[in-house]
Design a protein around this motif. Structure first.
Motif, PDB file in Angstrom:
ATOM      1  N   HIS A  83      46.016  39.643  27.152  1.00 35.97           N
ATOM      2  CA  HIS A  83      45.486  39.666  28.518  1.00 35.97           C
ATOM      3  C   HIS A  83      46.374  38.835  29.439  1.00 35.97           C
ATOM      4  O   HIS A  83      47.139  37.982  28.982  1.00 35.97           O
ATOM      5  CB  HIS A  83      44.042  39.142  28.565  1.00 35.97           C
ATOM      6  CG  HIS A  83      43.935  37.652  28.372  1.00 35.97           C
ATOM      7  ND1 HIS A  83      43.912  37.050  27.127  1.00 35.97           N
ATOM      8  CD2 HIS A  83      43.875  36.627  29.270  1.00 35.97           C
ATOM      9  CE1 HIS A  83      43.815  35.742  27.261  1.00 35.97           C
ATOM     10  NE2 HIS A  83      43.806  35.462  28.553  1.00 35.97           N
ATOM     11  N   LEU A 127      47.655  46.059  35.305  1.00 36.09           N
ATOM     12  CA  LEU A 127      46.209  46.125  35.498  1.00 36.09           C
ATOM     13  C   LEU A 127      45.433  46.168  34.178  1.00 36.09           C
ATOM     14  O   LEU A 127      44.413  45.470  34.051  1.00 36.09           O
ATOM     15  CB  LEU A 127      45.838  47.316  36.386  1.00 36.09           C
ATOM     16  CG  LEU A 127      44.362  47.420  36.769  1.00 36.09           C
ATOM     17  CD1 LEU A 127      43.883  46.153  37.472  1.00 36.09           C
ATOM     18  CD2 LEU A 127      44.130  48.641  37.668  1.00 36.09           C
ATOM     19  N   LEU A 131      42.515  43.498  33.387  1.00 38.36           N
ATOM     20  CA  LEU A 131      41.123  43.884  33.134  1.00 38.36           C
ATOM     21  C   LEU A 131      40.609  43.319  31.812  1.00 38.36           C
ATOM     22  O   LEU A 131      39.395  43.254  31.584  1.00 38.36           O
ATOM     23  CB  LEU A 131      40.995  45.401  33.152  1.00 38.36           C
ATOM     24  CG  LEU A 131      41.195  46.063  34.520  1.00 38.36           C
ATOM     25  CD1 LEU A 131      41.219  47.578  34.391  1.00 38.36           C
ATOM     26  CD2 LEU A 131      40.102  45.624  35.494  1.00 38.36           C
ATOM     27  N   ARG A 176      38.607  48.144  46.167  1.00 39.91           N
ATOM     28  CA  ARG A 176      38.370  49.042  45.031  1.00 39.91           C
ATOM     29  C   ARG A 176      38.281  48.313  43.698  1.00 39.91           C
ATOM     30  O   ARG A 176      37.645  48.805  42.764  1.00 39.91           O
ATOM     31  CB  ARG A 176      39.462  50.116  44.986  1.00 39.91           C
ATOM     32  CG  ARG A 176      39.361  51.092  46.141  1.00 39.91           C
ATOM     33  CD  ARG A 176      40.452  52.151  46.098  1.00 39.91           C
ATOM     34  NE  ARG A 176      40.220  53.163  47.128  1.00 39.91           N
ATOM     35  CZ  ARG A 176      41.056  54.165  47.390  1.00 39.91           C
ATOM     36  NH1 ARG A 176      42.192  54.273  46.693  1.00 39.91           N
ATOM     37  NH2 ARG A 176      40.781  55.044  48.340  1.00 39.91           N
ATOM     38  N   LEU A 177      38.917  47.146  43.593  1.00 36.50           N
ATOM     39  CA  LEU A 177      38.880  46.420  42.328  1.00 36.50           C
ATOM     40  C   LEU A 177      37.777  45.369  42.275  1.00 36.50           C
ATOM     41  O   LEU A 177      37.508  44.808  41.213  1.00 36.50           O
ATOM     42  CB  LEU A 177      40.227  45.747  42.054  1.00 36.50           C
ATOM     43  CG  LEU A 177      41.390  46.668  41.668  1.00 36.50           C
ATOM     44  CD1 LEU A 177      42.641  45.849  41.363  1.00 36.50           C
ATOM     45  CD2 LEU A 177      41.028  47.534  40.464  1.00 36.50           C
ATOM     46  N   ARG A 178      37.127  45.118  43.400  1.00 34.58           N
ATOM     47  CA  ARG A 178      36.105  44.073  43.411  1.00 34.58           C
ATOM     48  C   ARG A 178      35.005  44.364  42.408  1.00 34.58           C
ATOM     49  O   ARG A 178      34.554  43.470  41.678  1.00 34.58           O
ATOM     50  CB  ARG A 178      35.515  43.914  44.809  1.00 34.58           C
ATOM     51  CG  ARG A 178      34.381  42.899  44.826  1.00 34.58           C
ATOM     52  CD  ARG A 178      33.992  42.430  46.187  1.00 34.58           C
ATOM     53  NE  ARG A 178      32.973  41.389  46.081  1.00 34.58           N
ATOM     54  CZ  ARG A 178      32.738  40.490  47.015  1.00 34.58           C
ATOM     55  NH1 ARG A 178      33.445  40.488  48.119  1.00 34.58           N
ATOM     56  NH2 ARG A 178      31.792  39.581  46.845  1.00 34.58           N
ATOM     57  N   GLU A 179      34.547  45.605  42.322  1.00 28.55           N
ATOM     58  CA  GLU A 179      33.456  45.930  41.403  1.00 28.55           C
ATOM     59  C   GLU A 179      33.862  45.769  39.942  1.00 28.55           C
ATOM     60  O   GLU A 179      33.005  45.712  39.060  1.00 28.55           O
ATOM     61  CB  GLU A 179      32.966  47.354  41.648  1.00 28.55           C
ATOM     62  CG  GLU A 179      33.989  48.425  41.362  1.00 28.55           C
ATOM     63  CD  GLU A 179      33.464  49.821  41.684  1.00 28.55           C
ATOM     64  OE1 GLU A 179      34.009  50.787  41.120  1.00 28.55           O
ATOM     65  OE2 GLU A 179      32.514  49.949  42.483  1.00 28.55           O
ATOM     66  N   ARG A 180      35.165  45.647  39.705  1.00 24.71           N
ATOM     67  CA  ARG A 180      35.646  45.432  38.338  1.00 24.71           C
ATOM     68  C   ARG A 180      35.989  43.956  38.095  1.00 24.71           C
ATOM     69  O   ARG A 180      36.524  43.605  37.045  1.00 24.71           O
ATOM     70  CB  ARG A 180      36.861  46.315  38.068  1.00 24.71           C
ATOM     71  CG  ARG A 180      36.572  47.796  38.302  1.00 24.71           C
ATOM     72  CD  ARG A 180      37.783  48.683  38.101  1.00 24.71           C
ATOM     73  NE  ARG A 180      38.052  48.927  36.689  1.00 24.71           N
ATOM     74  CZ  ARG A 180      39.014  49.736  36.251  1.00 24.71           C
ATOM     75  NH1 ARG A 180      39.787  50.378  37.126  1.00 24.71           N
ATOM     76  NH2 ARG A 180      39.198  49.902  34.964  1.00 24.71           N
ATOM     77  N   GLY A 181      35.665  43.115  39.079  1.00 22.12           N
ATOM     78  CA  GLY A 181      35.833  41.682  38.917  1.00 22.12           C
ATOM     79  C   GLY A 181      37.221  41.157  39.182  1.00 22.12           C
ATOM     80  O   GLY A 181      37.503  39.976  38.932  1.00 22.12           O
ATOM     81  N   VAL A 182      38.113  42.009  39.706  1.00 16.67           N
ATOM     82  CA  VAL A 182      39.486  41.579  39.980  1.00 16.67           C
ATOM     83  C   VAL A 182      39.596  41.155  41.443  1.00 16.67           C
ATOM     84  O   VAL A 182      39.294  41.939  42.353  1.00 16.67           O
ATOM     85  CB  VAL A 182      40.500  42.705  39.695  1.00 16.67           C
ATOM     86  CG1 VAL A 182      41.927  42.204  39.932  1.00 16.67           C
ATOM     87  CG2 VAL A 182      40.345  43.219  38.272  1.00 16.67           C
ATOM     88  N   ARG A 230      33.860  32.769  40.617  1.00 18.97           N
ATOM     89  CA  ARG A 230      34.150  34.199  40.633  1.00 18.97           C
ATOM     90  C   ARG A 230      33.335  34.977  41.664  1.00 18.97           C
ATOM     91  O   ARG A 230      33.590  36.171  41.877  1.00 18.97           O
ATOM     92  CB  ARG A 230      33.903  34.802  39.251  1.00 18.97           C
ATOM     93  CG  ARG A 230      34.768  34.243  38.138  1.00 18.97           C
ATOM     94  CD  ARG A 230      36.240  34.277  38.439  1.00 18.97           C
ATOM     95  NE  ARG A 230      36.783  35.622  38.607  1.00 18.97           N
ATOM     96  CZ  ARG A 230      38.058  35.880  38.787  1.00 18.97           C
ATOM     97  NH1 ARG A 230      38.942  34.878  38.846  1.00 18.97           N
ATOM     98  NH2 ARG A 230      38.480  37.121  38.929  1.00 18.97           N
TER      99      ARG A 230
END
Length: 243
Positions: A83, A127, A131, A176-182, A230
């Motif tokens: 990671h 990415l 993730l 677009r990446l906020r919902e994936r925690g990025v 976070r």
């Protein structure tokens, strides 16, 4: 939350602010994966960091305007870790000249390819590793040239184009990446003083309201943002130029 033990990828780290970032994050205890167009340049920064007593640093060659080169870079990092916690998109070619006709096609392609295409490619290929992190962040060094209608730089039009593309890309990516925690964080600095982080001036440089923005302050902004809880998504830092 601290930088210690985070795994950080930095592009364009052979010299200038990329080198500064690599040294600063290593000093904070991060494991650093740094790249430069030439392997010798990346290894030079790596060796400077190792001389400071920090062994968790890895050097790679990567031409960020080349999809194949970026893919190979990401695959090589994957051989070391499962990671990545932080990707810093720093690599970008500078091009000066206030006349569109002053630059040849190769210089224009290198500028837009590294600044615009390179940011997209590096983010794409890293990415999956981001993730896999519990605390993934992407930081992109844009520029005040990426601010709409800014005209106060001697940069070539192609540099403005590259930075405008970076700004648009990171802007939509943040949503677009906020919902994936990025978290996607962009910095828009004017010209700043990149003091050698290995020099005494790194600790003593004046940083008052009348002074030019320093690399130290930019590093502080990045570490501040990535050290937030976070639920705190700081999308951008905009800076006033010195008076």
């Amino acid at each position: 939350m601290t930088i210690e033990n985070r795994r950080v990828v930095i592009t364009g780290a052979a010299r200038d602010f990329g080198r500064t970032l690599a040294i600063a994050f290593a000093r904070l205890g991060a494991e650093v994966y740094l790249s430069a167009r030439s392997l010798a340049g990346a290894e030079r920064t790596r060796d400077e960091i190792r001389a400071l007593g920090h062994d968790r640093v890895h050097a790679f060659a990567c031409d960020i305007s080349s999809p194949e080169s970026v893919r190979v870079f990401a695959d090589a990092v994957r051989e070391h870790t499962d990671h990545v916690d932080l990707l810093i998109n720093n690599g970008a070619a500078w091009l000066e000249g206030e006349d569109l006709l002053s630059a040849d096609d190769e210089a224009i392609l290198a500028t837009t390819g590294s600044g615009a295409t390179g940011t997209v490619l590096a983010t794409k290929y890293f990415l999956p590793l981001l993730l896999a992190s519990a605390q993934p962040d992407i930081v992109t060094m844009v520029s005040v040239c990426g601010v709409p209608n800014f005209a106060g730089s001697s940069a070539h039009d192609a540099f403005y184009a590259a930075k405008g593309a970076q700004s648009a890309f990171t802007g939509i990516l943040s949503k677009r990446l906020r919902e994936r925690g990025v978290r996607v964080i962009s910095l828009f600095p004017p010209d700043f003083d990149n003091i050698d982080p290995l020099s005494p001036e790194w600790e003593t440089a004046p940083r008052g309201p009348e002074n030019t923005l320093t690399a130290q302050s930019l590093v502080d902004c990045i570490t501040f943002a990535v050290n937030q809880p976070r639920d705190c998504f700081i999308s951008a830092f905009h800076f006033e130029p010195a008076p």
